[in-house]
Design a protein around this motif. Structure first.
Motif, short mmCIF file in Angstrom:
data_model
loop_
_atom_site.label_atom_id
_atom_site.label_comp_id
_atom_site.label_asym_id
_atom_site.label_seq_id
_atom_site.Cartn_x
_atom_site.Cartn_y
_atom_site.Cartn_z
N PHE A 29 0.90 -1.13 0.07
CA PHE A 29 0.04 0.04 -0.20
C PHE A 29 0.99 1.27 -0.01
CE2 PHE A 29 -4.49 1.12 1.02
CZ PHE A 29 -4.36 2.51 1.01
N ASN A 47 -4.61 3.09 -3.53
CA ASN A 47 -4.01 1.71 -3.50
C ASN A 47 -5.26 0.99 -2.82
OD1 ASN A 47 -0.55 1.77 -3.32
ND2 ASN A 47 -2.00 1.72 -5.03
N LYS A 48 -5.34 -0.38 -2.82
CA LYS A 48 -6.18 -1.13 -2.06
C LYS A 48 -5.23 -1.93 -1.07
CE LYS A 48 -10.57 -0.62 -4.80
NZ LYS A 48 -10.79 0.61 -4.07
N ILE A 100 2.49 0.83 -9.93
CA ILE A 100 1.29 1.14 -9.50
C ILE A 100 0.61 2.34 -10.12
CG2 ILE A 100 1.33 -0.34 -7.48
CD1 ILE A 100 1.70 3.29 -6.73
N LYS A 153 -3.25 3.30 -11.00
CA LYS A 153 -4.26 2.21 -10.58
C LYS A 153 -5.17 2.96 -9.64
CE LYS A 153 -1.90 -1.89 -11.61
NZ LYS A 153 -1.44 -3.17 -10.97
#
Ligand code: CA
Length: 507
Positions: A94, A99-100, A504, A507
């Motif tokens: 994260f 982000n998840k 990332i 996203k």
């Protein structure tokens, strides 16, 4: 013979288990009080010059106040993930808001559940996971950031609706769980987590006119011109003067209020806004007005947090739980209260690198003490596991603070700390950077996509970090030492050579 010994061990273990089931479990409870964006400059126990926080100060009066609690990545979601996992962002996955969090990974609440703790989280979660949060026996959490008033929430994954001020509601829920819902025969770990004082700083109905008649002191660097620093300080987008919106400044009313709430709000802000419009301010006077509006609203939100913490501390005292409950106060990072002309966080500079961290543990922490060791929310998971008597899984990157809470810092405690921020391009345009600090010297590298610049600060002679000494001949030895520490820590902490943020982005 061996078999006989094994049989004896099994029988003894069963006997111990049976006996301990019949006896009360006396392992300490853990109450983790968490806020979002609360700067230690606005806590009187930390010497605030602008407000008082009598209830947070109560925790300090009965416990230990940490002056060097450094975050690993000064931004909301990522720090929550660090606390859950006891691992840096590059290992827990994260890195940036948006982000998840991968809730299937090992977290400290799951490990506490395994050793018989009852776990609960109430309030702000903000990890973008599937609901309900994994590792908790009970949860009632805000959806995403959540509003300051009338929050929809998810109770064990099911939608609920509340009317009122969110800071009060979160406290009501925490108290209800403590009083009526938990299993009193098990030790508990409760995360009681506020939205406040996150942007856009909407005060509760009780505090809308607090500070109306006072002028809050300005920080020395409200009109910083960023000379003697590199590109990043010049290209950020987080100034009180330019970045704040009419919504931030309460020049437009909120949209999700009941008619009564709106009436109360307008009765407070209407006359103040009229006076502002008539004054027709420009230049520095306008910035000064914005600072006053911002800081008063921020402090009004803190006043409500502090009142509500008082309610919870009172309950712990009245119920007798205080004797065996470790109480922690912490925020997810620090915040700029006008220093360098800024609000928000993100930088490795002191105001956002440091987060408030106070612990009281009856019979263990020395009342009214303070500590200057370099500690971090990275250490919390490991600490909670030791408090609960849970096994160390061996892959956490923090260190248990239990010896320090007992007043004995281990001889090999860390003296240098690694920091890494990834969210660029992103809100407020703070460049990606990483660095190390030993509490006096701080080395920072800003990098990608279009800068590669170093800064270094000597906090002893320049506590406000106004003059980078990177590349100055008189600091060559220190610079070399800090560069070596940076290499060492990046290796030790398994920071990938290729920037993990590159994969990332978007996203
Ligand atoms: Ca935050």
């Amino acid at each position: 013979m061996k078999r006989a010994i094994n049989t004896f061990i099994v029988a003894t273990t069963l006997l111990i288990c049976f006996n301990s089931a019949a006896w009360a479990d006396e392992r300490p409870n853990i109450l983790f009080i968490f806020t979002d964006d609360h700067a230690s400059q606005s806590i009187s126990a930390y010497g605030s010059k602008i407000n008082t926080t009598p209830n947070i100060d109560r925790i300090a009066r009965e416990g230990v106040l940490f002056r060097r609690c450094y975050v690993t990545n000064s931004i909301c979601g990522p720090m929550r993930a660090v606390i859950q996992t006891g691992k840096y962002s590059h290992l827990n996955g994260f890195l940036i808001n948006g982000n998840k969090f991968d809730g299937t990974q090992q977290t400290f609440p799951k490990l506490l559940q395994k050793v018989g703790y009852q776990t609960a989280v109430v309030g702000k979660w903000h990890l973008g996971t599937h609901m309900p949060p994994q590792g908790y026996d009970y949860s009632e959490v805000l959806i995403g950031q959540g509003p300051y008033y009338n929050p929809p929430m998810l109770k064990n994954g099911e939608r609920t609706k509340h009317t009122g001020y969110t800071t009060d509601i979160i406290t009501d829920l925490a108290l209800a769980w403590l009083k009526d819902s938990r299993d009193p025969d098990k030790p508990f770990m409760l995360m009681y987590q506020h939205k406040a004082p996150h942007r856009n700083w909407q005060p509760g109905p009780k505090h809308l006119n607090l500070y109306d008649d006072v002028e809050i002191p300005e920080p020395d660097t409200l009109f910083d011109d960023y000379s003697d620093r590199g590109t990043p300080a010049h290209t950020q987008d987080m100034t009180i003067s330019k970045t704040m919106t009419p919504n931030d400044l309460k020049l437009v009313p909120p949209r999700n209020f009941t008619p009564e709430q709106l009436e109360t709000w307008n009765a407070a802000y209407g006359p103040k806004n009229k006076e502002f419009e008539e004054a027709n301010l420009t230049g520095k006077e306008l910035v000064r007005w914005k600072y006053q509006r911002y800081i008063k609203d921020y402090l009004r939100c803190i006043a409500s947090v502090d009142d509500n913490i008082g309610r919870v501390l009172d309950y712990l005292d009245e119920s007798g739980l205080a004797k065996n409950t470790v109480v922690i106060y912490c925020s997810d990072q620090g915040f700029y209260l006008g220093e360098h002309g800024w609000f928000d966080k993100r930088w490795m500079y002191e105001e956002s690198l440091k987060t408030p961290f106070i612990v009281k543990w009856s019979g263990v922490t020395k009342p009214g003490s303070s500590n200057d060791d370099i500690v971090s929310p990275l250490d919390f998971a490991q600490t909670f596991l030791e408090i609960a008597g849970a096994e160390d899984p061996g892959d956490l990157q923090g260190h248990s603070l239990v010896p320090i809470l007992k007043g004995k810092t281990p001889d090999d405690w860390r003296t240098v700390f690694y920091y890494h921020y990834y969210e660029f391009p992103g809100p407020h345009a703070v460049r990606r950077h990483y660095g190390v600090t030993d509490g006096r010297n701080k080395l920072v590298r800003f990098y990608e996509p279009d800068v590669d610049e170093w800064e270094m600060y000597d906090l002893a002679s320049d506590p406000q970090e106004l003059k980078s000494v990177y590349g100055k001949p008189e600091f060559a030895d220190i610079q070399n030492r800090m560069l070596a520490e940076l290499d060492r820590l990046r290796q030790e902490l398994k920071v990938p050579e290729i920037d993990p943020a590159a994969s990332i982005r978007g996203k």
